[in-house]
Design a protein around this motif. Sequence first.
Motif, PDB file in Angstrom:
ATOM      1  N   UNK A 175       0.848  -1.202   0.000  1.00  0.00           N
ATOM      2  CA  UNK A 175       0.000   0.000   0.000  1.00  0.00           C
ATOM      3  C   UNK A 175       0.881   1.249   0.000  1.00  0.00           C
ATOM      4  N   UNK A 178       2.558   1.711  -3.483  1.00  0.00           N
ATOM      5  CA  UNK A 178       1.585   2.159  -4.495  1.00  0.00           C
ATOM      6  C   UNK A 178       1.283   3.636  -4.287  1.00  0.00           C
ATOM      7  N   UNK A 179       1.022   4.007  -3.033  1.00  0.00           N
ATOM      8  CA  UNK A 179       0.672   5.394  -2.734  1.00  0.00           C
ATOM      9  C   UNK A 179       1.817   6.352  -3.076  1.00  0.00           C
ATOM     10  N   UNK A 182       2.584   6.598  -6.976  1.00  0.00           N
ATOM     11  CA  UNK A 182       1.471   6.805  -7.913  1.00  0.00           C
ATOM     12  C   UNK A 182       1.685   7.979  -8.873  1.00  0.00           C
TER      13      UNK A 182
END
Lengths: 302, 259
Positions: A175, A178-179, A182
């Motif tokens: 997570x 990805x964050x 991005x």
Amino acid sequence: MPRGGLARGRLSALAIPYGWLALFFLAPLALVAKISLSKSIIAQPPYEPAFRASDGLAGWLEKARMFSVAAYRGLGEDPLYLESYLSSLAIAGVSTLLALLVAYPLALAIARSDPKRRSLLIALAVAPFWTSFLIRVYAWIAILKDEGFLNHALMALGLIDAPLTIYATNVAVVIGIVYSYLPFVVLPIYNSLEKQDAALREAAADLGAGPLATFWKVTLPLSAPGVIAGALLMFIPAVGEFVIPDLLGGSDTIMIGRTMWNDFFENRDWPAASAGAIVLLILLVGPIVWFERRQTKGQGAQ
Amino acid sequence: MTTARFPRVATLVFGFAFLYAPIALLVIYSFNASKLVTVWAGFSTRWYASLFSNTALIASAKISLQVAAISAIIATFNGTLAAFALERFGAFRTRSVFVGAIYAPLVIPEVILGLSLLLIFVALGVDRGFWTIVAGHATFTMCFAAVVIRARLAGMDRSLEEAAMDLGAGPVMTFARVVLPQLAPALVSAWMLAFILSLDDLVIASFTSGPGSTTLPMRIYSQVRLGVTPEINAMSSLLLAAVGLALLISAIASRKRDS
């Protein structure tokens, strides 16, 4: 002007940045390669042989004979390193796929928005990149903790009875990656989507393709360079990521950046960390060279 | 052509919520009266007050700002020369090595850059501290600066320079009166990018710093490892506000320039 020669003014303009990079980037990398061939000893610096100018050429040759591939053999035998590479590639790979799944619709939605609002929207999507990476990762600790915002919200909604354990697991690391990455993925995808001629989609529709077929056959293939660029821009640094696995991962989250950091600062095994770095570089430079070749080939065909 | 409105707007809302909710929560809870970070107990600015009495944190912030300002100047200078070499000098021997050295640091994991810098400083017998961090930061940020400035150079109309030369301006005059004004916005954004990357860097700073030169990210990192505290939230919110303000000013400035 002779081939490969430069006028004097240009030569000095080139010499400054070239010299800087040679001193602070190329020479250090060469040194990493050299130390990866050294033996680990308990001293300062903690490796042997250490070359000194005072040794003279004979001394250097003598010491060069002490080179050993022990650190590399150690990497092959040390399950920690093998596991670190494999799990880093897996975590970075899963994160990159998920990031593409999040970034593509977002980039598409921005590219299909009112042209007047597009530049503001893409600026907003990229803006988090300008804020501190460390702070953005830190923000997720409070969200993912057992008594964090996410568990509070899910329990208040009655979706779960007991808090989910996400913090200090590989899920939290994914997570976080990805964050954090991005914006790197959204931007190149948006650039390739925005350049697309709407007439191509209209032509596909006129020829009887539905919206889904148009997307699969026209929009997606044309945006492939942006997708590949975004995926590489994210995947390569994510493999060597240190901050995210250290702050969001658990003690069983093993990633190569963290393993090298620990070998360096805690175990003080510099040859092992150096050999680890060289292997990682080779693993990562491969795809870049491949992508470069593909790009130049594509340009040649056009 | 705009496609179906609802899915597009829904995607935008979800996407931006994902990007901004964590930052918003962090800022909101920096005003929380409670020491518990995730339980709201009323509005308070006490964590901001305690922040300003934390002398170690303030000293680190000063070091970080100085490192960022100086390394960004070096990076912009080196990046400008590198951009000219890449864009204007044509072929020269070992150009591919130079190109590789400019682009590789953009993607190579920071741990490798930091480790290799530490090794070279140890091998050269340089005491690590403020200036070794500056050198490390200037090295990786000059590559970002070079990319930004090169993009601007590639888009510049060279006939203006040729016209100046035809009218009798020497190379220095042409550079100062024709090239520099066109390049200025790119120089400013390159400096800003280098400044922010330096201010944000934890890994390279950790490898290249010595006693007495703990940067702000290093200080924040060592506190974060011990757990989430409202004081870190307050510190983070101030940094976010500073970056937000800088972005807003540069957006307004570029809008003015365009119109």
